[in-house]
Design a protein around this motif. Structure first.
Motif, PDB file in Angstrom:
ATOM      1  N   GLY A 132      19.630   7.616  36.961  1.00  0.00           N
ATOM      2  CA  GLY A 132      20.463   7.190  38.078  1.00  0.00           C
ATOM      3  C   GLY A 132      21.379   6.061  37.646  1.00  0.00           C
ATOM      4  O   GLY A 132      21.066   5.317  36.715  1.00  0.00           O
ATOM      5  N   ALA A 133      22.507   5.943  38.303  1.00  0.00           N
ATOM      6  CA  ALA A 133      23.424   4.838  38.008  1.00  0.00           C
ATOM      7  C   ALA A 133      24.051   4.365  39.303  1.00  0.00           C
ATOM      8  O   ALA A 133      24.351   5.167  40.197  1.00  0.00           O
ATOM      9  CB  ALA A 133      24.509   5.268  37.022  1.00  0.00           C
ATOM     10  N   SER A 134      24.240   3.066  39.415  1.00  0.00           N
ATOM     11  CA  SER A 134      24.959   2.536  40.570  1.00  0.00           C
ATOM     12  C   SER A 134      26.438   2.888  40.420  1.00  0.00           C
ATOM     13  O   SER A 134      26.898   3.276  39.343  1.00  0.00           O
ATOM     14  CB  SER A 134      24.758   1.019  40.679  1.00  0.00           C
ATOM     15  N   VAL A 135      27.198   2.767  41.507  1.00  0.00           N
ATOM     16  CA  VAL A 135      28.563   3.287  41.532  1.00  0.00           C
ATOM     17  C   VAL A 135      29.440   2.637  40.466  1.00  0.00           C
ATOM     18  O   VAL A 135      30.203   3.321  39.771  1.00  0.00           O
ATOM     19  CB  VAL A 135      29.185   3.101  42.931  1.00  0.00           C
ATOM     20  N   GLU A 173      22.417  11.092  38.671  1.00  0.00           N
ATOM     21  CA  GLU A 173      22.898  10.870  40.034  1.00  0.00           C
ATOM     22  C   GLU A 173      23.515   9.486  40.136  1.00  0.00           C
ATOM     23  O   GLU A 173      23.100   8.558  39.423  1.00  0.00           O
ATOM     24  CB  GLU A 173      21.753  10.995  41.051  1.00  0.00           C
ATOM     25  N   ILE A 174      24.506   9.352  41.018  1.00  0.00           N
ATOM     26  CA  ILE A 174      25.147   8.058  41.267  1.00  0.00           C
ATOM     27  C   ILE A 174      24.932   7.672  42.729  1.00  0.00           C
ATOM     28  O   ILE A 174      25.239   8.454  43.632  1.00  0.00           O
ATOM     29  CB  ILE A 174      26.654   8.114  40.958  1.00  0.00           C
ATOM     30  N   HIS A 175      24.371   6.491  42.945  1.00  0.00           N
ATOM     31  CA  HIS A 175      24.130   5.966  44.294  1.00  0.00           C
ATOM     32  C   HIS A 175      24.283   4.454  44.238  1.00  0.00           C
ATOM     33  O   HIS A 175      24.411   3.871  43.155  1.00  0.00           O
ATOM     34  CB  HIS A 175      22.721   6.318  44.787  1.00  0.00           C
ATOM     35  N   ASN A 176      24.225   3.788  45.386  1.00  0.00           N
ATOM     36  CA  ASN A 176      24.238   2.328  45.330  1.00  0.00           C
ATOM     37  C   ASN A 176      22.858   1.813  44.943  1.00  0.00           C
ATOM     38  O   ASN A 176      21.882   2.559  44.884  1.00  0.00           O
ATOM     39  CB  ASN A 176      24.750   1.706  46.640  1.00  0.00           C
ATOM     40  N   THR A 177      22.773   0.527  44.658  1.00  0.00           N
ATOM     41  CA  THR A 177      21.549  -0.049  44.099  1.00  0.00           C
ATOM     42  C   THR A 177      20.355   0.124  45.026  1.00  0.00           C
ATOM     43  O   THR A 177      19.250   0.448  44.577  1.00  0.00           O
ATOM     44  CB  THR A 177      21.769  -1.545  43.791  1.00  0.00           C
ATOM     45  N   THR A 178      20.555  -0.072  46.325  1.00  0.00           N
ATOM     46  CA  THR A 178      19.450   0.065  47.275  1.00  0.00           C
ATOM     47  C   THR A 178      18.886   1.481  47.268  1.00  0.00           C
ATOM     48  O   THR A 178      17.661   1.683  47.277  1.00  0.00           O
ATOM     49  CB  THR A 178      19.920  -0.310  48.694  1.00  0.00           C
ATOM     50  N   GLU A 179      19.769   2.475  47.238  1.00  0.00           N
ATOM     51  CA  GLU A 179      19.322   3.866  47.214  1.00  0.00           C
ATOM     52  C   GLU A 179      18.589   4.190  45.922  1.00  0.00           C
ATOM     53  O   GLU A 179      17.570   4.900  45.926  1.00  0.00           O
ATOM     54  CB  GLU A 179      20.524   4.799  47.396  1.00  0.00           C
ATOM     55  N   LEU A 180      19.073   3.673  44.804  1.00  0.00           N
ATOM     56  CA  LEU A 180      18.419   3.909  43.521  1.00  0.00           C
ATOM     57  C   LEU A 180      17.018   3.288  43.487  1.00  0.00           C
ATOM     58  O   LEU A 180      16.080   3.875  42.943  1.00  0.00           O
ATOM     59  CB  LEU A 180      19.264   3.339  42.380  1.00  0.00           C
ATOM     60  N   PHE A 188      14.635   6.433  35.358  1.00  0.00           N
ATOM     61  CA  PHE A 188      15.153   5.064  35.300  1.00  0.00           C
ATOM     62  C   PHE A 188      16.563   5.045  35.875  1.00  0.00           C
ATOM     63  O   PHE A 188      17.170   6.096  36.105  1.00  0.00           O
ATOM     64  CB  PHE A 188      15.137   4.510  33.872  1.00  0.00           C
ATOM     65  N   ALA A 189      17.061   3.848  36.119  1.00  0.00           N
ATOM     66  CA  ALA A 189      18.402   3.702  36.682  1.00  0.00           C
ATOM     67  C   ALA A 189      19.116   2.544  36.003  1.00  0.00           C
ATOM     68  O   ALA A 189      18.485   1.590  35.538  1.00  0.00           O
ATOM     69  CB  ALA A 189      18.332   3.469  38.193  1.00  0.00           C
ATOM     70  N   LEU A 190      20.434   2.653  35.948  1.00  0.00           N
ATOM     71  CA  LEU A 190      21.295   1.593  35.433  1.00  0.00           C
ATOM     72  C   LEU A 190      21.992   0.969  36.634  1.00  0.00           C
ATOM     73  O   LEU A 190      22.755   1.643  37.329  1.00  0.00           O
ATOM     74  CB  LEU A 190      22.315   2.166  34.454  1.00  0.00           C
ATOM     75  N   VAL A 191      21.733  -0.300  36.887  1.00  0.00           N
ATOM     76  CA  VAL A 191      22.219  -0.933  38.116  1.00  0.00           C
ATOM     77  C   VAL A 191      22.884  -2.262  37.820  1.00  0.00           C
ATOM     78  O   VAL A 191      22.600  -2.906  36.806  1.00  0.00           O
ATOM     79  CB  VAL A 191      21.072  -1.146  39.135  1.00  0.00           C
ATOM     80  N   GLU A 192      23.779  -2.667  38.745  1.00  0.00           N
ATOM     81  CA  GLU A 192      24.375  -3.998  38.639  1.00  0.00           C
ATOM     82  C   GLU A 192      23.795  -4.946  39.673  1.00  0.00           C
ATOM     83  O   GLU A 192      23.947  -6.159  39.555  1.00  0.00           O
ATOM     84  CB  GLU A 192      25.889  -3.942  38.792  1.00  0.00           C
ATOM     85  N   GLY A 193      23.119  -4.415  40.692  1.00  0.00           N
ATOM     86  CA  GLY A 193      22.585  -5.255  41.754  1.00  0.00           C
ATOM     87  C   GLY A 193      21.186  -5.776  41.445  1.00  0.00           C
ATOM     88  O   GLY A 193      20.549  -5.368  40.474  1.00  0.00           O
ATOM     89  N   ASN A 194      20.723  -6.689  42.292  1.00  0.00           N
ATOM     90  CA  ASN A 194      19.367  -7.218  42.143  1.00  0.00           C
ATOM     91  C   ASN A 194      18.347  -6.211  42.650  1.00  0.00           C
ATOM     92  O   ASN A 194      18.578  -5.517  43.630  1.00  0.00           O
ATOM     93  CB  ASN A 194      19.224  -8.538  42.912  1.00  0.00           C
ATOM     94  N   ILE A 195      17.219  -6.153  41.971  1.00  0.00           N
ATOM     95  CA  ILE A 195      16.112  -5.290  42.356  1.00  0.00           C
ATOM     96  C   ILE A 195      15.082  -6.136  43.087  1.00  0.00           C
ATOM     97  O   ILE A 195      14.709  -7.220  42.637  1.00  0.00           O
ATOM     98  CB  ILE A 195      15.479  -4.627  41.115  1.00  0.00           C
TER      99      ILE A 195
END
Length: 306
Positions: free
Chosen positions: A98-101, A126-133, A144-151
């Motif tokens: 998964g990846a954030s937008v 798949e691409i979604h926002n951080t909360t969805e991921l 796993f996911a690649l994100v820019e937001g806080n987990i």
């Protein structure tokens, strides 16, 4: 003697959590409601703890229940991996990424392309926002996911792999463009167009503005960066995006950018995965390549991590 807990117990428990109702879970499982209730009671007896509070005919999962749910998801994830591995050594489950937008638009395709070329791994993405991921990782819908937001979940691990910086994108005629670096307070009178709720970029910006007690106006919320850039180019207001996502428009003279002082808009992209995730060989290869990103995404504008 306390009854032993089986995979069947965990499966029933997951269904009750997902349906948030014993009767609906029973219907989904083609069981009777008393049988479902008995299975839940057997788990509670086994672990001597309450999994649900039953108030006014509604179920409310307890902290213990939330903890058990994460283990139950991982148990079934491992059983699926065992089934696949044991039934055919020639076939493997695809790696679910998964990846954030922001990351999805910036570099996901380059990453997947290089990963497939070098390691010949089957991948679904798949691409979604951080909360969805985050929700997808917790329910084992992604490896796993690649994100820019806080987990936020305590069940997920996040490790930085690439640095990034947000910029303020503005119409070419905006007076703030006479400054290369601005303060957050300079944004209080600008009509802002931001990513949707749940976006890591939006969350970071709003957190910083509130932390500095700066008022701001959101005139639009969009779930893609192209619409945000179009709003700026049309002169409707400003937006907050990764520099890499507006670089082309800046070079083409379609919009201008300002940096925020003191590097407070700098952040890290992160690899995120469940702390109980079994790190199978393909997953380890994918992680290793992420950290060595200059092989698949060479860019003079991407900085190394400190």
């Amino acid at each position: 003697m306390k009854k032993s807990i089986t995979l069947r117990h965990f499966f029933i428990f997951i269904c009750v959590c997902e349906e948030n109702n014993m009767t609906r879970a029973a219907k989904r499982l083609h069981m009777t409601q008393p049988s479902v209730s008995q299975a839940i009671q057997e788990i509670e007896t086994r672990y001597d703890t309450k999994l649900f509070e039953r108030l006014n005919k509604h179920l409310y999962i307890t902290s213990a229940g939330k903890c058990l749910l994460q283990y139950a998801y991982q148990i079934f994830s491992l059983t699926k991996q065992i089934d696949t591995s044991m039934t055919s050594f020639q076939k493997t489950n695809p790696l679910r990424i998964g990846a954030s937008v922001t990351i999805g638009e910036l570099c996901l395709i380059e990453y997947i392309h290089y990963l497939k070329q070098t390691h010949h791994i089957k991948i679904v993405s798949e691409i979604h926002n951080t909360t969805e991921l985050e929700a997808m990782l917790l329910s084992d819908k992604l490896d796993f996911a690649l994100v820019e937001g806080n987990i936020h979940s305590e069940y997920l691990l996040a490790q930085p792999f690439m640095s990034d910086e947000l910029v303020v994108a503005l119409p070419l005629t905006h007076p703030l463009l006479t400054k290369q670096h601005i303060d957050l307070i300079d944004l209080q009178d600008i009509s802002l167009f931001l990513r949707e709720e749940g976006s890591g970029t939006r969350d970071m910006f709003i957190h910083l503005m509130k932390e500095q007690h700066v008022a701001f106006s959101i005139d639009g919320s969009y779930n893609n960066t192209e619409s945000l850039k179009k709003a700026v180019i049309a002169g409707l207001g400003g937006t907050i995006l990764s520099y890499h996502l507006v670089e082309k428009e800046v070079r083409a003279g379609l919009l201008g950018i300002c940096y925020v002082k003191n590097n407070i808009f700098k952040r890290n992209f992160k690899i995120t995965y469940h702390k109980n995730k079994f790190l199978f060989p393909e997953l380890k290869k994918a992680f290793s390549l992420c950290y060595d990103y200059t092989k698949w995404f060479p860019s003079p504008h991407i900085n190394s991590l400190p």
